[in-house]
Design an enzyme around this catalytic site. Structure first.
Site, PDB file in Angstrom:
ATOM      1  N   ARG A 127       0.830  -1.208   0.000  1.00 37.13           N
ATOM      2  CA  ARG A 127       0.000   0.000   0.000  1.00 37.13           C
ATOM      3  C   ARG A 127       0.867   1.261   0.000  1.00 37.13           C
ATOM      4  O   ARG A 127       1.892   1.319   0.670  1.00 37.13           O
ATOM      5  CB  ARG A 127      -0.917  -0.007   1.230  1.00 37.13           C
ATOM      6  CG  ARG A 127      -2.015   1.046   1.145  1.00 37.13           C
ATOM      7  CD  ARG A 127      -3.256   0.601   1.858  1.00 37.13           C
ATOM      8  NE  ARG A 127      -3.197   0.879   3.290  1.00 37.13           N
ATOM      9  CZ  ARG A 127      -4.253   0.769   4.100  1.00 37.13           C
ATOM     10  NH1 ARG A 127      -5.413   0.384   3.632  1.00 37.13           N
ATOM     11  NH2 ARG A 127      -4.137   1.019   5.380  1.00 37.13           N
ATOM     12  N   ARG A 150      -1.687  -4.219  14.777  1.00 36.34           N
ATOM     13  CA  ARG A 150      -3.052  -3.715  14.496  1.00 36.34           C
ATOM     14  C   ARG A 150      -4.038  -4.870  14.342  1.00 36.34           C
ATOM     15  O   ARG A 150      -5.202  -4.759  14.766  1.00 36.34           O
ATOM     16  CB  ARG A 150      -3.042  -2.866  13.219  1.00 36.34           C
ATOM     17  CG  ARG A 150      -2.308  -1.527  13.395  1.00 36.34           C
ATOM     18  CD  ARG A 150      -2.147  -0.808  12.083  1.00 36.34           C
ATOM     19  NE  ARG A 150      -3.399  -0.253  11.606  1.00 36.34           N
ATOM     20  CZ  ARG A 150      -3.619   0.117  10.351  1.00 36.34           C
ATOM     21  NH1 ARG A 150      -2.688  -0.016   9.448  1.00 36.34           N
ATOM     22  NH2 ARG A 150      -4.782   0.623  10.005  1.00 36.34           N
ATOM     23  N   ARG A 164       3.043   4.362   4.730  1.00 31.40           N
ATOM     24  CA  ARG A 164       2.728   4.856   6.065  1.00 31.40           C
ATOM     25  C   ARG A 164       3.350   3.952   7.113  1.00 31.40           C
ATOM     26  O   ARG A 164       3.430   2.739   6.924  1.00 31.40           O
ATOM     27  CB  ARG A 164       1.201   4.873   6.258  1.00 31.40           C
ATOM     28  CG  ARG A 164       0.554   6.102   5.672  1.00 31.40           C
ATOM     29  CD  ARG A 164      -0.966   6.114   5.804  1.00 31.40           C
ATOM     30  NE  ARG A 164      -1.486   5.285   6.865  1.00 31.40           N
ATOM     31  CZ  ARG A 164      -2.682   4.699   6.813  1.00 31.40           C
ATOM     32  NH1 ARG A 164      -3.451   4.819   5.762  1.00 31.40           N
ATOM     33  NH2 ARG A 164      -3.117   3.983   7.820  1.00 31.40           N
TER      34      ARG A 164
END
Length: 210
Positions: free
Chosen positions: A123, A167, A156
């Site tokens: 990503r 997460r 990120r």
């Protein structure tokens, strides 16, 4: 239609929310985007949120609920909205109900952890406008550059593999119980993640009857 999208980080909630938003002509309220804007602008809420996000922990409920309530009071939410990234916990869901925020459906996108870890490592996020791309499934027209504003694409910190694993652990512990919460209210619909964005959209449309 007032929708909540559930699913692990990287399940494709943001992408599907964008598609459904255009299809249904209702805004997507992405707590992630609201928080990232606050962090980038260095607001008090943003600075507070930053230390949580960067370590893969959840931002405190009172910060999130305050931001969401303000946003839902705006005129473009009058005909419905899609909540992406909120609620993340049972207390948040209860707080939404207590503040009079109604939900028609909680849609859960089901996906395996390993698929998410592989997916999120590819990503890329625009530094300027927060638009997301993926090197395999949704590449930018020019490598390293945002299609929308020409900004630089970066990885990120919360997409790095070790943060993704943290997460996912947080998701299974804190957020996954929401499925039972909304199922008990007759509002849960689940769909399996499909090999392509378009195929996932198709199963979501079928589940929602649109």
């Amino acid at each position: 239609m007032k929708l909540i999208l559930l699913g692990a980080p990287g399940a494709g909630k943001g992408t599907q929310a964008e598609i459904l938003s255009k299809m249904l002509n209702i805004p997507t309220i992405s707590t992630g985007n609201i928080l990232r804007a606050a962090m980038k602008n260095g607001t008090p809420v943003g600075l507070r949120a930053k230390e949580y996000v960067e370590s893969g922990r959840l931002v405190p409920d009172e910060v999130i609920i305050g931001i969401v309530n303000e946003r839902l009071a705006e005129p473009d939410c009058a005909n419905g909205y899609i909540l992406d990234g909120m609620p993340r916990t049972i207390p948040q869901a209860e707080a939404l109900e207590e503040s009079g925020i109604e939900i028609d459906c909680a849609l859960s996108i089901e996906i395996e952890d390993q698929v998410i870890i592989e997916r999120m490592s590819g990503r890329r996020t625009c530094k300027d406008c927060s638009q997301t791309f993926h090197v395999v499934s949704n590449p930018p027209k020019t490598e390293g550059k945002c299609d929308f504003c020409g900004g630089e694409l970066t990885i990120r910190k919360d997409d790095a593999p070790e943060t993704v694993k943290a997460r996912l652990e947080t998701y299974h512990r804190e957020t996954e119980p929401l499925k039972a919460f909304y199922e008990a209210r007759g509002k849960l619909k689940s769909v399996d993640n499909q090999p392509s964005i378009e195929a996932t959209t198709d199963v979501i449309k079928a589940a929602l009857g649109i």
